[in-house]
Scaffold this active site. Sequence first.
Site, mmCIF file in Angstrom:
data_model
loop_
_atom_site.group_PDB
_atom_site.id
_atom_site.type_symbol
_atom_site.label_atom_id
_atom_site.label_comp_id
_atom_site.label_asym_id
_atom_site.label_seq_id
_atom_site.Cartn_x
_atom_site.Cartn_y
_atom_site.Cartn_z
ATOM 1 N N HIS A 13 -7.342 -5.990 -1.398
ATOM 2 C CA HIS A 13 -6.277 -5.107 -0.927
ATOM 3 C C HIS A 13 -5.496 -5.695 0.253
ATOM 4 O O HIS A 13 -4.316 -5.408 0.423
ATOM 5 C CB HIS A 13 -6.895 -3.772 -0.531
ATOM 6 C CG HIS A 13 -5.887 -2.746 -0.137
ATOM 7 N ND1 HIS A 13 -5.027 -2.175 -1.050
ATOM 8 C CD2 HIS A 13 -5.559 -2.223 1.069
ATOM 9 C CE1 HIS A 13 -4.236 -1.324 -0.415
ATOM 10 N NE2 HIS A 13 -4.531 -1.331 0.867
ATOM 11 N N ASP A 43 0.843 -1.202 0.000
ATOM 12 C CA ASP A 43 0.000 0.000 0.000
ATOM 13 C C ASP A 43 0.887 1.265 0.000
ATOM 14 O O ASP A 43 1.806 1.350 -0.805
ATOM 15 C CB ASP A 43 -0.971 -0.099 1.186
ATOM 16 C CG ASP A 43 -2.013 0.998 1.207
ATOM 17 O OD1 ASP A 43 -2.939 0.932 0.380
ATOM 18 O OD2 ASP A 43 -1.886 1.921 2.028
HETATM 19 C C1 KJ1 Z 1 -6.387 1.768 0.511
HETATM 20 C C2 KJ1 Z 1 -8.225 0.243 0.675
HETATM 21 C C3 KJ1 Z 1 -9.845 -1.505 0.776
HETATM 22 C C4 KJ1 Z 1 -0.252 8.271 -6.913
HETATM 23 C C5 KJ1 Z 1 -0.408 8.008 -5.479
HETATM 24 C C6 KJ1 Z 1 -0.467 6.557 -5.252
HETATM 25 C C7 KJ1 Z 1 -0.880 6.210 -3.905
HETATM 26 C C8 KJ1 Z 1 -0.990 4.744 -3.824
HETATM 27 C C9 KJ1 Z 1 -1.126 4.282 -2.460
HETATM 28 C C10 KJ1 Z 1 -2.553 4.242 -2.024
HETATM 29 C C11 KJ1 Z 1 -2.581 4.045 -0.594
HETATM 30 C C12 KJ1 Z 1 -3.974 3.996 -0.076
HETATM 31 O O1 KJ1 Z 1 -4.726 4.927 -0.159
HETATM 32 N N1 KJ1 Z 1 -4.348 2.927 0.554
HETATM 33 C C13 KJ1 Z 1 -5.593 2.747 1.207
HETATM 34 C C14 KJ1 Z 1 -7.575 1.382 1.326
HETATM 35 C C15 KJ1 Z 1 -9.252 -0.375 1.528
HETATM 36 C C16 KJ1 Z 1 -10.990 -2.072 1.493
HETATM 37 C C17 KJ1 Z 1 -12.162 -2.239 0.589
HETATM 38 N N2 KJ1 Z 1 -11.998 -2.138 -0.704
HETATM 39 O O2 KJ1 Z 1 -13.224 -2.419 1.073
#
Ligand code: KJ1
Length: 353
Positions: A330, A119
């Site tokens: 994720h 992440d």
């Molecule tokens: C994710 C998901 C899922 C260009 C910038 C790139 C950033 C990439 C990193 C992203 C990090 C991030 O925001 N991670 C949080 C949360 C949760 C649960 C579900 N889908 O229900």
Amino acid sequence: MATNKLRPDDKRFSHEYAQLNGHKYHYLLAKPESGHFKGTIFLIHGWPDCSFAWRYQVPMLLEQGLRVVCMDMMGYGHTDVPKVPPESIHLYGYKRASDDIAALAKELGAPRIILGGHDWGGMVVYRAAQWYPDLITHVFSVCTPFFQTSTTYLSTQDLVAGYLPQFGYQLQLAGPDVEAAVQSKEDVTNFLKGMYGGRDKNGKVMFQPETGVDVNVMKGGMGMTPLLDEKELEYYVQAYTKSGIHGACKPCPSLGYDLRGATMADDRTVNWYRTREANFKDELKITKTTVDVPVLFIIATKDNVLKPEMARGMGKHIPKLTRREVPASHWALWQTPDKVNEAIKEWLQGVVF
Ligand code: KJ1
């Protein structure tokens, strides 16, 4: 294999602290039983998570003869939570994370390290390899594809309006709403259960990529996440409530909101969502656009935020790229731990050692 995971009170790791570039960090340290190790690997978690993210991976890495260091990144767990935005928002950026990784490697007497991330931690590991090419010999990332540095600034709003509508939640997290809604221990518990896939009594999910956290669903109470047991949940809740009430902090007019009186323990972990411009400015100094060390990228095919198709062009910038896939969401580290571990193990044995 999965039964081999670290428990919260496990004797196979110790809790350690270090002062890195002026801030206190907490990290988990694990060494092979013999006391001898052939290398050191650092593991970098994402949001909303902490060093314990790696509980399924650490035993496998120990078996490979590695010393394992799992850091609580800035704002998380038992690491410092500096509350000084916007002037010091860089504290939560990739450059600072890279500097602190390098400082800890030095303190632990490791002239070279392998670096793994998930992440936001995945973002950090590619950048750290670009900032510290002599220190970092190999990199792996779970879920997070490589994003190139750029000489023109694209805001999160631009990304969301363009090709990444599933990053909409990042706009919400950068603002004041989520931290305002998650105040008590009960809130933190519901928030984490919901983020880790627990549903409410009507079967509703709490988090949607396009819109973020549905605070009403959260306040109604979330059912248990299938990904943690009760002891693990307790550990996470503790990590997210450790600092209690932060008290007054400075208003942030330039970021368009005011954080005075914010009390949520999680309030500074969302600072990672406020660093986009700070990261951009830091990275104008990175001239190399490639990552030249060997990289393992593990795609989670069902991740609805870091979608597999985002990784299509990665090979152009990473000449020594190994790709693997796991049929997971994720939270791949916990959902398909055996498959993740197998991919890492094969890469270690085939490419690293
Ligand atoms: C994710 C998901 C899922 C260009 C910038 C790139 C950033 C990439 C990193 C992203 C990090 C991030 O925001 N991670 C949080 C949360 C949760 C649960 C579900 N889908 O229900």
